[in-house]
Design a protein around this motif. Sequence first.
Motif, PDB file in Angstrom:
ATOM      1  N   VAL A 144       5.409  -2.510 -11.643  1.00  0.00           N
ATOM      2  CA  VAL A 144       5.196  -0.565 -12.129  1.00  0.00           C
ATOM      3  C   VAL A 144       4.774   0.329 -10.840  1.00  0.00           C
ATOM      4  CG1 VAL A 144       4.941  -0.242 -14.532  1.00  0.00           C
ATOM      5  CG2 VAL A 144       2.863  -1.070 -12.553  1.00  0.00           C
ATOM      6  N   ASN A 145       5.167   1.285 -10.242  1.00  0.00           N
ATOM      7  CA  ASN A 145       4.369   2.531  -9.673  1.00  0.00           C
ATOM      8  C   ASN A 145       3.053   2.861  -9.754  1.00  0.00           C
ATOM      9  OD1 ASN A 145       6.375   1.783  -7.693  1.00  0.00           O
ATOM     10  ND2 ASN A 145       7.893   2.290  -9.027  1.00  0.00           N
ATOM     11  N   LEU A 146       2.426   2.608  -8.700  1.00  0.00           N
ATOM     12  CA  LEU A 146       0.979   3.769  -9.331  1.00  0.00           C
ATOM     13  C   LEU A 146       0.995   5.182  -7.649  1.00  0.00           C
ATOM     14  CD1 LEU A 146      -0.692  -0.026 -10.502  1.00  0.00           C
ATOM     15  CD2 LEU A 146      -0.742   2.341 -11.340  1.00  0.00           C
ATOM     16  N   TRP A 147       0.232   5.771  -8.471  1.00  0.00           N
ATOM     17  CA  TRP A 147      -0.156   6.084  -7.204  1.00  0.00           C
ATOM     18  C   TRP A 147      -1.822   6.976  -7.509  1.00  0.00           C
ATOM     19  CZ3 TRP A 147      -1.498  12.506  -8.072  1.00  0.00           C
ATOM     20  CH2 TRP A 147      -2.079  12.781  -6.810  1.00  0.00           C
ATOM     21  N   ILE A 148      -2.786   6.568  -7.002  1.00  0.00           N
ATOM     22  CA  ILE A 148      -4.284   6.116  -6.334  1.00  0.00           C
ATOM     23  C   ILE A 148      -4.840   7.977  -6.287  1.00  0.00           C
ATOM     24  CG2 ILE A 148      -6.202   5.641  -6.853  1.00  0.00           C
ATOM     25  CD1 ILE A 148      -3.598   3.526  -6.451  1.00  0.00           C
ATOM     26  N   VAL A 149      -5.584   8.683  -6.946  1.00  0.00           N
ATOM     27  CA  VAL A 149      -6.219   9.991  -5.833  1.00  0.00           C
ATOM     28  C   VAL A 149      -8.019  10.065  -6.504  1.00  0.00           C
ATOM     29  CG1 VAL A 149      -5.879  11.428  -7.941  1.00  0.00           C
ATOM     30  CG2 VAL A 149      -6.504  12.028  -5.211  1.00  0.00           C
ATOM     31  N   ALA A 150      -8.891  10.347  -5.686  1.00  0.00           N
ATOM     32  CA  ALA A 150     -10.086  10.370  -5.842  1.00  0.00           C
ATOM     33  C   ALA A 150     -11.157  11.192  -4.756  1.00  0.00           C
ATOM     34  CB  ALA A 150     -10.502   8.934  -6.459  1.00  0.00           C
ATOM     35  N   ILE A 179     -10.562   9.959  -0.813  1.00  0.00           N
ATOM     36  CA  ILE A 179      -9.020   9.608  -0.793  1.00  0.00           C
ATOM     37  C   ILE A 179      -8.709  10.783  -0.327  1.00  0.00           C
ATOM     38  CG2 ILE A 179      -7.364   8.473  -1.361  1.00  0.00           C
ATOM     39  CD1 ILE A 179      -8.627   6.742  -3.480  1.00  0.00           C
ATOM     40  N   ASN A 180      -8.246  11.411   1.022  1.00  0.00           N
ATOM     41  CA  ASN A 180      -8.134  12.010   1.207  1.00  0.00           C
ATOM     42  C   ASN A 180      -6.391  11.897   1.735  1.00  0.00           C
ATOM     43  OD1 ASN A 180     -10.157  13.830   3.205  1.00  0.00           O
ATOM     44  ND2 ASN A 180      -9.639  12.264   5.271  1.00  0.00           N
ATOM     45  N   ILE A 181      -5.889  11.641   1.125  1.00  0.00           N
ATOM     46  CA  ILE A 181      -3.859  11.951   0.645  1.00  0.00           C
ATOM     47  C   ILE A 181      -3.790   9.956  -0.307  1.00  0.00           C
ATOM     48  CG2 ILE A 181      -2.203  11.057   1.910  1.00  0.00           C
ATOM     49  CD1 ILE A 181      -2.881  12.059   4.017  1.00  0.00           C
ATOM     50  N   GLY A 182      -3.193  10.767  -1.610  1.00  0.00           N
ATOM     51  CA  GLY A 182      -3.415   9.569  -2.547  1.00  0.00           C
ATOM     52  C   GLY A 182      -2.588   8.285  -1.738  1.00  0.00           C
ATOM     53  N   LEU A 183      -3.373   7.005  -2.247  1.00  0.00           N
ATOM     54  CA  LEU A 183      -2.467   6.357  -2.446  1.00  0.00           C
ATOM     55  C   LEU A 183      -0.916   5.433  -3.155  1.00  0.00           C
ATOM     56  CD1 LEU A 183      -5.965   4.807  -1.547  1.00  0.00           C
ATOM     57  CD2 LEU A 183      -4.437   5.138   0.239  1.00  0.00           C
ATOM     58  N   ASN A 184      -0.036   4.902  -2.348  1.00  0.00           N
ATOM     59  CA  ASN A 184       0.590   4.265  -3.296  1.00  0.00           C
ATOM     60  C   ASN A 184       0.813   2.777  -2.890  1.00  0.00           C
ATOM     61  OD1 ASN A 184       2.736   6.542  -3.941  1.00  0.00           O
ATOM     62  ND2 ASN A 184       1.799   6.517  -1.672  1.00  0.00           N
ATOM     63  N   THR A 185       0.610   2.344  -4.585  1.00  0.00           N
ATOM     64  CA  THR A 185       0.548   0.737  -4.347  1.00  0.00           C
ATOM     65  C   THR A 185       2.171   0.293  -5.796  1.00  0.00           C
ATOM     66  OG1 THR A 185      -0.638  -1.537  -4.517  1.00  0.00           O
ATOM     67  CG2 THR A 185      -1.192   0.469  -5.944  1.00  0.00           C
ATOM     68  N   ARG A 186       2.034  -0.868  -5.557  1.00  0.00           N
ATOM     69  CA  ARG A 186       2.664  -1.168  -6.981  1.00  0.00           C
ATOM     70  C   ARG A 186       1.600  -2.086  -8.168  1.00  0.00           C
ATOM     71  NH1 ARG A 186       8.689  -2.464  -5.436  1.00  0.00           N
ATOM     72  NH2 ARG A 186       9.926  -0.445  -5.254  1.00  0.00           N
ATOM     73  N   GLU A 224      -8.323  -6.418  -0.230  1.00  0.00           N
ATOM     74  CA  GLU A 224      -8.153  -4.981  -0.132  1.00  0.00           C
ATOM     75  C   GLU A 224      -6.054  -4.712  -0.639  1.00  0.00           C
ATOM     76  OE1 GLU A 224      -6.628  -1.038   2.773  1.00  0.00           O
ATOM     77  OE2 GLU A 224      -8.506  -2.845   3.565  1.00  0.00           O
ATOM     78  N   THR A 225      -6.198  -3.979  -1.359  1.00  0.00           N
ATOM     79  CA  THR A 225      -4.563  -4.362  -1.670  1.00  0.00           C
ATOM     80  C   THR A 225      -3.838  -3.366  -1.016  1.00  0.00           C
ATOM     81  OG1 THR A 225      -5.558  -3.545  -4.003  1.00  0.00           O
ATOM     82  CG2 THR A 225      -3.678  -2.600  -4.205  1.00  0.00           C
ATOM     83  N   VAL A 226      -2.951  -4.416  -1.759  1.00  0.00           N
ATOM     84  CA  VAL A 226      -1.181  -3.035  -0.400  1.00  0.00           C
ATOM     85  C   VAL A 226      -0.854  -2.271  -0.556  1.00  0.00           C
ATOM     86  CG1 VAL A 226       0.889  -4.096   0.432  1.00  0.00           C
ATOM     87  CG2 VAL A 226      -0.823  -5.717   0.857  1.00  0.00           C
ATOM     88  N   PHE A 227      -1.141  -1.232   0.165  1.00  0.00           N
ATOM     89  CA  PHE A 227      -0.705  -0.182  -0.051  1.00  0.00           C
ATOM     90  C   PHE A 227       0.378   0.322   0.862  1.00  0.00           C
ATOM     91  CE2 PHE A 227      -5.288   0.828  -0.314  1.00  0.00           C
ATOM     92  CZ  PHE A 227      -4.988   0.228  -2.274  1.00  0.00           C
ATOM     93  N   PHE A 228       1.356   1.150   0.434  1.00  0.00           N
ATOM     94  CA  PHE A 228       2.740   1.659   0.625  1.00  0.00           C
ATOM     95  C   PHE A 228       2.311   3.262   1.359  1.00  0.00           C
ATOM     96  CE2 PHE A 228       3.667  -1.840  -2.321  1.00  0.00           C
ATOM     97  CZ  PHE A 228       4.369  -2.899  -1.251  1.00  0.00           C
ATOM     98  N   ASP A 229       3.067   2.986   2.759  1.00  0.00           N
ATOM     99  CA  ASP A 229       3.225   4.455   3.083  1.00  0.00           C
ATOM    100  C   ASP A 229       4.678   4.738   2.520  1.00  0.00           C
ATOM    101  OD1 ASP A 229       3.091   6.468   4.567  1.00  0.00           O
ATOM    102  OD2 ASP A 229       3.095   5.162   6.772  1.00  0.00           O
TER     103      ASP A 229
END
Length: 206
Positions: free
Chosen positions: A132-138, A141-148, A200-205
């Motif tokens: 599953v793909n996840l997008w995180i914002v709070a 966090i300046n730019i939403g983070l993308n992970t799986r 730390e979780t791997v995030f994708f650009d």
Amino acid sequence: MRDYLPETASQTAGPYVHIGLAPQAAGFDIFENNFSHILTNSHTKGERVTIEGRVIDGSGTPVRDVLLEIWQANAVGRYSHPADQQQEKALDPDFRGWGRSCSDFDSGVWRFETIKPGPVVGRDGRIMAPHVNLWIVARGINIGLNTRMYFDDEADANSRDPVLNLIEWEVRRATLIGKRQQRGDKVVYQFDIRLQGENETVFFDL
């Protein structure tokens, strides 16, 4: 000499994120149809699972005002999107494959009630393991983070996944694996997202 425009100042996401994107979590009932953390109905095909976890900051503290979005394929591995050209796989009219969740303001736990996705054929023709793909914002966090999140009971498929294999350090791949648990009659995949620090979780650009 070339003139350059000044960069626009950035600002972290504030409480308005919940009011605008998930108003029920902020105590507002303003939308006729609210986006939900529940992706299924009684007719959705596939194994019912719950995905839950916490977003944890660099000090080890759960972040309690996070908004997450999920995007995933259906049980046979097809996305409900025109860009998915896997015509040999059936769409599920009872599964949109997208949802939105907020962390609990007290515990920091977020969750999605969904189905386990099937493997997906990537753009290069290689098969990606169920994920599953996840997008995180709070706030903060300046730019939403993308992970799986991948599934720990798909070890063989995970070992061949082209995206996981792009991560050079194998120990870092483990940060993208959800752990299957049986809680009564429910299957739960536990998946904590760590913003900084150890593991730390791997995030994708993207």
